[in-house]
Design a protein around this motif. Structure first.
Motif, PDB file in Angstrom:
ATOM      1  N   ARG A  40      27.725 -23.476 -10.144  1.00  0.00           N
ATOM      2  CA  ARG A  40      26.885 -23.961  -9.046  1.00  0.00           C
ATOM      3  C   ARG A  40      26.993 -23.046  -7.827  1.00  0.00           C
ATOM      4  N   GLN A  41      28.217 -22.625  -7.499  1.00  0.00           N
ATOM      5  CA  GLN A  41      28.405 -21.738  -6.357  1.00  0.00           C
ATOM      6  C   GLN A  41      27.738 -20.385  -6.610  1.00  0.00           C
ATOM      7  N   SER A  42      27.840 -19.878  -7.846  1.00  0.00           N
ATOM      8  CA  SER A  42      27.185 -18.618  -8.192  1.00  0.00           C
ATOM      9  C   SER A  42      25.673 -18.732  -8.058  1.00  0.00           C
ATOM     10  N   ASN A  43      25.129 -19.856  -8.541  1.00  0.00           N
ATOM     11  CA  ASN A  43      23.691 -20.078  -8.411  1.00  0.00           C
ATOM     12  C   ASN A  43      23.277 -20.150  -6.943  1.00  0.00           C
ATOM     13  N   LYS A  44      24.119 -20.778  -6.127  1.00  0.00           N
ATOM     14  CA  LYS A  44      23.828 -20.878  -4.694  1.00  0.00           C
ATOM     15  C   LYS A  44      23.828 -19.494  -4.048  1.00  0.00           C
ATOM     16  N   ILE A  45      24.804 -18.660  -4.411  1.00  0.00           N
ATOM     17  CA  ILE A  45      24.892 -17.322  -3.832  1.00  0.00           C
ATOM     18  C   ILE A  45      23.719 -16.456  -4.292  1.00  0.00           C
ATOM     19  N   PHE A  46      23.474 -16.420  -5.619  1.00  0.00           N
ATOM     20  CA  PHE A  46      22.398 -15.592  -6.156  1.00  0.00           C
ATOM     21  C   PHE A  46      21.039 -16.067  -5.672  1.00  0.00           C
ATOM     22  N   GLY A  47      20.798 -17.373  -5.790  1.00  0.00           N
ATOM     23  CA  GLY A  47      19.493 -17.907  -5.400  1.00  0.00           C
ATOM     24  C   GLY A  47      19.206 -17.705  -3.931  1.00  0.00           C
ATOM     25  N   ASN A  86      39.139 -31.283 -16.277  1.00  0.00           N
ATOM     26  CA  ASN A  86      39.384 -30.577 -15.010  1.00  0.00           C
ATOM     27  C   ASN A  86      38.953 -29.118 -15.079  1.00  0.00           C
ATOM     28  N   ILE A  87      39.182 -28.467 -16.248  1.00  0.00           N
ATOM     29  CA  ILE A  87      38.756 -27.071 -16.421  1.00  0.00           C
ATOM     30  C   ILE A  87      37.234 -26.983 -16.467  1.00  0.00           C
ATOM     31  N   ALA A  88      36.602 -27.899 -17.211  1.00  0.00           N
ATOM     32  CA  ALA A  88      35.132 -27.902 -17.288  1.00  0.00           C
ATOM     33  C   ALA A  88      34.519 -28.147 -15.918  1.00  0.00           C
ATOM     34  N   ASN A  89      35.122 -29.062 -15.154  1.00  0.00           N
ATOM     35  CA  ASN A  89      34.621 -29.312 -13.792  1.00  0.00           C
ATOM     36  C   ASN A  89      34.725 -28.060 -12.924  1.00  0.00           C
ATOM     37  N   GLY A  90      35.827 -27.310 -13.085  1.00  0.00           N
ATOM     38  CA  GLY A  90      35.990 -26.073 -12.322  1.00  0.00           C
ATOM     39  C   GLY A  90      34.950 -25.030 -12.699  1.00  0.00           C
ATOM     40  N   VAL A  91      34.665 -24.910 -14.004  1.00  0.00           N
ATOM     41  CA  VAL A  91      33.652 -23.952 -14.462  1.00  0.00           C
ATOM     42  C   VAL A  91      32.276 -24.318 -13.913  1.00  0.00           C
ATOM     43  N   ILE A  92      31.938 -25.606 -13.951  1.00  0.00           N
ATOM     44  CA  ILE A  92      30.641 -26.056 -13.435  1.00  0.00           C
ATOM     45  C   ILE A  92      30.535 -25.795 -11.937  1.00  0.00           C
ATOM     46  N   THR A 133      26.593 -10.360  -6.979  1.00  0.00           N
ATOM     47  CA  THR A 133      27.569 -10.360  -8.072  1.00  0.00           C
ATOM     48  C   THR A 133      28.987 -10.207  -7.529  1.00  0.00           C
ATOM     49  N   PHE A 134      29.171  -9.259  -6.627  1.00  0.00           N
ATOM     50  CA  PHE A 134      30.505  -9.077  -6.040  1.00  0.00           C
ATOM     51  C   PHE A 134      30.883 -10.275  -5.173  1.00  0.00           C
ATOM     52  N   ALA A 135      29.871 -10.923  -4.549  1.00  0.00           N
ATOM     53  CA  ALA A 135      30.158 -12.121  -3.754  1.00  0.00           C
ATOM     54  C   ALA A 135      30.719 -13.236  -4.629  1.00  0.00           C
ATOM     55  N   VAL A 136      30.207 -13.356  -5.858  1.00  0.00           N
ATOM     56  CA  VAL A 136      30.737 -14.363  -6.790  1.00  0.00           C
ATOM     57  C   VAL A 136      32.181 -14.017  -7.169  1.00  0.00           C
ATOM     58  N   ILE A 137      32.447 -12.730  -7.470  1.00  0.00           N
ATOM     59  CA  ILE A 137      33.809 -12.308  -7.806  1.00  0.00           C
ATOM     60  C   ILE A 137      34.741 -12.558  -6.624  1.00  0.00           C
ATOM     61  N   TYR A 138      34.262 -12.243  -5.428  1.00  0.00           N
ATOM     62  CA  TYR A 138      35.047 -12.466  -4.211  1.00  0.00           C
ATOM     63  C   TYR A 138      35.348 -13.953  -4.036  1.00  0.00           C
ATOM     64  N   TYR A 139      34.356 -14.789  -4.323  1.00  0.00           N
ATOM     65  CA  TYR A 139      34.548 -16.245  -4.214  1.00  0.00           C
ATOM     66  C   TYR A 139      35.606 -16.738  -5.211  1.00  0.00           C
ATOM     67  N   LEU A 140      35.560 -16.230  -6.443  1.00  0.00           N
ATOM     68  CA  LEU A 140      36.538 -16.643  -7.455  1.00  0.00           C
ATOM     69  C   LEU A 140      37.959 -16.240  -7.055  1.00  0.00           C
ATOM     70  N   ILE A 141      38.109 -15.003  -6.603  1.00  0.00           N
ATOM     71  CA  ILE A 141      39.445 -14.542  -6.186  1.00  0.00           C
ATOM     72  C   ILE A 141      39.934 -15.350  -4.988  1.00  0.00           C
ATOM     73  N   LYS A 196      26.745 -28.184 -20.257  1.00  0.00           N
ATOM     74  CA  LYS A 196      27.833 -29.072 -19.848  1.00  0.00           C
ATOM     75  C   LYS A 196      28.462 -29.760 -21.052  1.00  0.00           C
ATOM     76  N   LYS A 197      27.639 -30.128 -22.013  1.00  0.00           N
ATOM     77  CA  LYS A 197      28.136 -30.784 -23.225  1.00  0.00           C
ATOM     78  C   LYS A 197      29.120 -29.884 -23.973  1.00  0.00           C
ATOM     79  N   ILE A 198      28.768 -28.593 -24.077  1.00  0.00           N
ATOM     80  CA  ILE A 198      29.650 -27.636 -24.761  1.00  0.00           C
ATOM     81  C   ILE A 198      30.955 -27.457 -23.980  1.00  0.00           C
ATOM     82  N   LEU A 199      30.845 -27.348 -22.648  1.00  0.00           N
ATOM     83  CA  LEU A 199      32.049 -27.155 -21.822  1.00  0.00           C
ATOM     84  C   LEU A 199      33.017 -28.319 -21.968  1.00  0.00           C
ATOM     85  N   TYR A 200      32.495 -29.549 -21.872  1.00  0.00           N
ATOM     86  CA  TYR A 200      33.373 -30.721 -21.968  1.00  0.00           C
ATOM     87  C   TYR A 200      33.915 -30.908 -23.382  1.00  0.00           C
TER      88      TYR A 200
END
Length: 437
Positions: free
Chosen positions: A238-245, A228-234, A367-375, A218-222
């Motif tokens: 989090r959503q990717s971790n939720k999907i994968f986990g 606003n961009i860093a918040n979007g990446v985080i 992995t495709f679910a994360v791509i689908y979520y981003l799109i 997070k420190k590197i992102l900010y």
């Protein structure tokens, strides 16, 4: 003024340099794809213990978090200093997570390996019986279809000549190569085992330092991007971790339950190779959609060699078990963790399996679910900016949207006629302009 122009020149120079470097890298990536693949393979081999450690830590994180909360609350009155309380709770939680993970692995191996060896040994000793069964089938077919088997002797001799040639030219050299590579196979197995042990040690460091790693990220992102961009990446991470986990842990639990139910059902039906078949069905069930069928085919073949009638019963049982898994157990455990339709699940499995094999078939769906979520997130964000609806089903009934006031014109016969007439008029105007030119 001079400093400002000098600064702009430096920025432009750095930009041009980075563009040139990126172009060179892209060129080598396209025209040296084989060498790049070998380099990536070598890097992956070197980092294999780290990869094992990250995977183990990722799988054990939910267990470690549960015990961390439990120990932290239990030490509320016993350890008053917050720093020591957190450290003790974290150390105990990581220890408990590793012990539970090792206990599960040892328990499964201790339960499965002896029965698995017994099943494989029984299958090997039963090979002569299988040959007698096949010969009896051939005899029955020969008596029933005598006209077909009443072929000239030269055809039989030609078939046996080709069979003998295949045994001497193909099968025996393959067996020699397999035996000569046996030492290499043993060394590779030992290396994987050693890397797995090192991976366990790496996972301890990762579990102990996961909060620090998250803070550094997070420190590197900010530091690089705007808030606003860093918040979007985080949020995406989090959503990717939720999907994968959710998908991986849920699928492992689902496969374990299916393996146990398969063992209980096959034992009740007195099927041969109960443990071996249950392990195959449970392991292949990790693969979504195609997994149950991939595991059922070799299992049905093994049972067919022993008893064809039981093979039919086994197929019926597996179909019923997979219906239970697909309609009750799977949705109950996984829920809608991926958000993908059946078509995209099949697409992601085929694409992931084609690119990365068995591992690709497992991680292809999340992995495709994360791509689908981003799109989906990007499309819905742009629609909201245009003050347009985001529900997909609405657009199936939309004929067109007015450019002046974003008014939605729904699909009706008269609207279709008006729209098609308007489109024809525009096409004719363009043709007239082109002809004038």
């Amino acid at each position: 003024m001079f400093k400002e122009e000098y600064k702009k020149s430096i920025i432009w120079g750095i930009t041009v340099f980075l563009v040139v470097v990126a172009s060179v890298i892209f060129f080598f990536f396209i025209f040296r794809l084989t060498e790049f693949g070998k380099l990536m393979g070598k890097i992956m081999t070197i980092l294999q213990p780290i990869i094992y450690g990250l995977v183990i830590a990722y799988l054990l994180t939910p267990i470690a978090n549960f015990w961390n909360r439990t120990f932290y609350q239990a030490l509320d009155k016993k350890v008053t200093i917050e720093k020591y309380r957190k450290g003790i709770a974290k150390g105990l939680s990581v220890t408990m997570a590793l012990l539970i993970g090792l206990a599960i692995i040892v328990g499964l191996l201790g339960l499965v390996i002896p029965k698995l060896a017994e099943s494989i040994g029984g299958m090997i000793t039963s090979i002569p019986g299988y040959m007698e069964t096949i010969q009896s089938w051939i005899g029955i077919l020969e008596n029933k279809y005598s006209d077909v088997f009443a072929l000239p002797d030269d055809i039989y001799s030609e078939v046996f000549t080709h069979l003998q040639q295949w045994l001497s030219t193909d099968l025996l050299p393959f067996m020699n190569v397999l035996l000569s590579n046996l030492t290499t196979i043993v060394i590779n197995v030992f290396n994987h085992l050693l890397n797995f042990i090192i991976g366990i040690i790496v996972s301890i460091y990762v579990l102990n330092s996961k909060e620090r790693f998250a803070g550094q990220g997070k420190k590197i992102l900010y530091a690089i991007f705007k808030p606003n961009i860093a918040n979007g990446v985080i949020t995406v991470i989090r959503q990717s971790n939720k999907i994968f986990g959710g998908f991986i842990s849920g699928k492992l639990l689902d496969s374990l339950i299916i393996g146990i139910l398969c063992y209980i059902g096959l034992s009740f039906l007195h099927m041969p190779y109960t443990i071996l078949v249950s392990v195959i069905v449970g392991v292949t069930n990790v693969i979504p959609f195609f997994g149950p069928y991939i595991g059922a085919i070799p299992s049905a073949f093994l049972i067919l060699l022993v008893n064809p009638q039981k093979c039919i019963i086994f197929i019926i049982f597996i179909l019923a078990l997979q219906q239970l898994d697909g309609n009750i157990i799977g949705p109950k455990i996984l829920g809608d963790s991926t958000g993908l339709s059946a078509f995209w699940v099949v697409f992601s499995i085929l694409l992931g399996g084609g690119l990365f094999g068995f591992i690709g078939m497992i991680i292809g769906v999340p992995t495709f679910a994360v791509i689908y979520y981003l799109i989906k997130t990007g499309v819905e964000s742009r629609l909201r900016k245009k003050v347009l609806p985001v529900e997909t089903l609405i657009y199936s009934d939309i004929n067109y949207i007015s450019e002046e006031d974003n008014q939605i014109i729904y699909l009706e016969k008269k609207d279709i006629k008006k729209k098609s007439r308007k489109i024809r008029m525009l096409i004719e105007k363009k043709k007239d302009k082109n002809s004038d030119v």
